[in-house]
Design a protein around this motif. Structure first.
Motif, PDB file in Angstrom:
ATOM      1  N   GLY A 196       0.721  -1.194   0.096  1.00  0.00           N
ATOM      2  CA  GLY A 196      -0.112   0.071   0.021  1.00  0.00           C
ATOM      3  C   GLY A 196       0.868   1.208  -0.039  1.00  0.00           C
ATOM      4  N   ARG A 197       2.126   1.071  -0.529  1.00  0.00           N
ATOM      5  CA  ARG A 197       2.858   2.365  -0.929  1.00  0.00           C
ATOM      6  C   ARG A 197       3.164   2.620  -2.098  1.00  0.00           C
ATOM      7  NH1 ARG A 197       7.095   0.120   3.960  1.00  0.00           N
ATOM      8  NH2 ARG A 197       5.730   0.480   5.632  1.00  0.00           N
ATOM      9  N   GLY A 198       3.339   3.801  -2.345  1.00  0.00           N
ATOM     10  CA  GLY A 198       3.873   4.149  -3.797  1.00  0.00           C
ATOM     11  C   GLY A 198       5.220   4.092  -4.100  1.00  0.00           C
ATOM     12  N   PHE A 199       5.622   3.910  -5.105  1.00  0.00           N
ATOM     13  CA  PHE A 199       6.898   3.638  -5.681  1.00  0.00           C
ATOM     14  C   PHE A 199       7.893   4.917  -5.268  1.00  0.00           C
ATOM     15  CE2 PHE A 199      10.347   3.773  -9.072  1.00  0.00           C
ATOM     16  CZ  PHE A 199      11.002   2.604  -8.899  1.00  0.00           C
ATOM     17  N   GLU A 200       7.212   5.991  -5.318  1.00  0.00           N
ATOM     18  CA  GLU A 200       7.741   7.379  -4.933  1.00  0.00           C
ATOM     19  C   GLU A 200       8.607   7.514  -3.576  1.00  0.00           C
ATOM     20  OE1 GLU A 200       3.556   7.402  -4.009  1.00  0.00           O
ATOM     21  OE2 GLU A 200       4.503   7.248  -5.954  1.00  0.00           O
ATOM     22  N   ARG A 201       8.031   6.369  -2.695  1.00  0.00           N
ATOM     23  CA  ARG A 201       8.661   6.303  -1.239  1.00  0.00           C
ATOM     24  C   ARG A 201      10.115   5.995  -1.384  1.00  0.00           C
ATOM     25  NH1 ARG A 201       9.464   1.098   1.252  1.00  0.00           N
ATOM     26  NH2 ARG A 201       9.148   2.154   2.969  1.00  0.00           N
ATOM     27  N   TYR A 202      10.788   5.612  -2.550  1.00  0.00           N
ATOM     28  CA  TYR A 202      12.108   5.326  -2.755  1.00  0.00           C
ATOM     29  C   TYR A 202      12.757   6.511  -2.869  1.00  0.00           C
ATOM     30  CZ  TYR A 202      10.672   0.605  -1.915  1.00  0.00           C
ATOM     31  OH  TYR A 202      10.024  -0.772  -1.705  1.00  0.00           O
ATOM     32  N   SER A 203      12.143   7.464  -3.312  1.00  0.00           N
ATOM     33  CA  SER A 203      12.931   8.839  -3.793  1.00  0.00           C
ATOM     34  C   SER A 203      13.788   8.716  -4.781  1.00  0.00           C
ATOM     35  CB  SER A 203      13.648   9.347  -2.635  1.00  0.00           C
ATOM     36  OG  SER A 203      12.706   9.844  -1.592  1.00  0.00           O
ATOM     37  N   LEU A 204      13.484   7.664  -5.735  1.00  0.00           N
ATOM     38  CA  LEU A 204      14.307   7.721  -6.883  1.00  0.00           C
ATOM     39  C   LEU A 204      13.773   8.272  -8.226  1.00  0.00           C
ATOM     40  CD1 LEU A 204      14.582   3.704  -7.028  1.00  0.00           C
ATOM     41  CD2 LEU A 204      16.466   5.313  -6.220  1.00  0.00           C
ATOM     42  N   PRO A 205      14.726   9.273  -9.013  1.00  0.00           N
ATOM     43  CA  PRO A 205      13.987  10.132  -9.923  1.00  0.00           C
ATOM     44  C   PRO A 205      13.256   9.248 -11.037  1.00  0.00           C
ATOM     45  CG  PRO A 205      16.542   9.794 -10.020  1.00  0.00           C
ATOM     46  CD  PRO A 205      16.053   9.082  -8.839  1.00  0.00           C
ATOM     47  N   PRO A 206      12.036   9.739 -11.190  1.00  0.00           N
ATOM     48  CA  PRO A 206      11.086   9.012 -12.429  1.00  0.00           C
ATOM     49  C   PRO A 206      11.841   9.063 -13.905  1.00  0.00           C
ATOM     50  CG  PRO A 206      10.325  11.036 -11.625  1.00  0.00           C
ATOM     51  CD  PRO A 206      11.507  11.119 -10.583  1.00  0.00           C
ATOM     52  N   GLN A 207      12.556   9.835 -13.933  1.00  0.00           N
ATOM     53  CA  GLN A 207      13.386   9.981 -15.447  1.00  0.00           C
ATOM     54  C   GLN A 207      14.408   8.730 -15.480  1.00  0.00           C
ATOM     55  OE1 GLN A 207      13.621  12.271 -13.110  1.00  0.00           O
ATOM     56  NE2 GLN A 207      15.754  13.167 -13.054  1.00  0.00           N
ATOM     57  N   ASP A 208      14.893   8.188 -14.345  1.00  0.00           N
ATOM     58  CA  ASP A 208      16.048   7.100 -14.398  1.00  0.00           C
ATOM     59  C   ASP A 208      15.178   5.731 -14.037  1.00  0.00           C
ATOM     60  OD1 ASP A 208      17.979   8.998 -15.167  1.00  0.00           O
ATOM     61  OD2 ASP A 208      17.978   9.520 -13.022  1.00  0.00           O
ATOM     62  N   TYR A 209      14.117   5.747 -13.225  1.00  0.00           N
ATOM     63  CA  TYR A 209      13.543   4.471 -12.669  1.00  0.00           C
ATOM     64  C   TYR A 209      12.027   4.622 -13.018  1.00  0.00           C
ATOM     65  CZ  TYR A 209      17.892   4.494 -10.107  1.00  0.00           C
ATOM     66  OH  TYR A 209      19.222   4.237  -9.601  1.00  0.00           O
ATOM     67  N   ALA A 210      11.535   3.212 -13.341  1.00  0.00           N
ATOM     68  CA  ALA A 210      10.168   2.985 -13.856  1.00  0.00           C
ATOM     69  C   ALA A 210       9.588   1.957 -12.893  1.00  0.00           C
ATOM     70  CB  ALA A 210       9.941   2.701 -15.258  1.00  0.00           C
ATOM     71  N   ALA A 211       8.439   1.947 -12.164  1.00  0.00           N
ATOM     72  CA  ALA A 211       7.807   1.141 -11.235  1.00  0.00           C
ATOM     73  C   ALA A 211       6.625   0.698 -12.221  1.00  0.00           C
ATOM     74  CB  ALA A 211       6.997   1.671 -10.221  1.00  0.00           C
ATOM     75  N   SER A 212       7.287  -0.579 -13.419  1.00  0.00           N
ATOM     76  CA  SER A 212       6.326  -1.093 -14.232  1.00  0.00           C
ATOM     77  C   SER A 212       7.219  -2.570 -14.507  1.00  0.00           C
ATOM     78  CB  SER A 212       6.435  -0.301 -15.623  1.00  0.00           C
ATOM     79  OG  SER A 212       5.691  -0.834 -16.426  1.00  0.00           O
TER      80      SER A 212
END
Length: 158
Positions: free
Chosen positions: A97-113
């Motif tokens: 129940g937590r979003g991928f953003e909790r890891y504070s990884l830049p979305p231009q470099d990492y994808a939760a897919s």
């Protein structure tokens, strides 16, 4: 594989998908197998097989967009960062129940897919990835896992 596999099922799959060895020739075999499947199915995918973050095979099929290459790079980065498939990481976030953003990884470099599956060697661990982009995250993952499973079986018969 169901559309929403559990993290337990994905960990079991990772434990099953262990190569006896891996090198550039094995990477090429996986890539060619995936390209043939994509061509037969007219699938608009980008395919990458990498070792240590270094692409050993890359192919963009007709209909794949330049964005797919970016998704491949970002999915691979996620698998390399967490040492698990990108689908496992995505499902872990869903199950907790937590979003991928909790890891504070830049979305231009990492994808939760889903779509990047580890290449692991027995007794060594993860040495690379097989990554696909262009279908649903579940189809991308399943296609990569099928090719890995097929090539492992070929190597074990040889």
């Amino acid at each position: 594989m169901a559309d929403s596999p559990t993290t337990t099922a994905l960990l079991d799959e990772e434990a099953e998908l262990q190569f006896p060895y891996f090198n550039a020739d094995v990477a090429w075999r996986i890539g060619v197998l995936l390209r043939e499947e994509a061509a037969l199915g007219n699938l608009p995918v980008s395919i990458e097989v990498a070792m240590g973050g270094h692409p050993l095979f890359f192919c963009a099929m007709p209909g794949a967009s330049p964005d797919n290459a970016g998704w491949v790079r970002r999915k691979r980065a996620t698998a390399e960062r967490f040492l698990h498939s990108s689908l496992y990481v995505t499902q872990l976030c869903v199950e907790r129940g937590r979003g991928f953003e909790r890891y504070s990884l830049p979305p231009q470099d990492y994808a939760a897919s889903g779509g990047s599956v580890p290449v692991s060697v027995r007794g060594t661990g993860m040495v690379g990835t097989v990554t696909i982009s262009g279908l649903t995250q579940y189809e991308d993952h399943a296609m990569a896992a099928r090719a890995i499973r097929t090539v492992i079986a070929e190597l074990e018969r040889a």
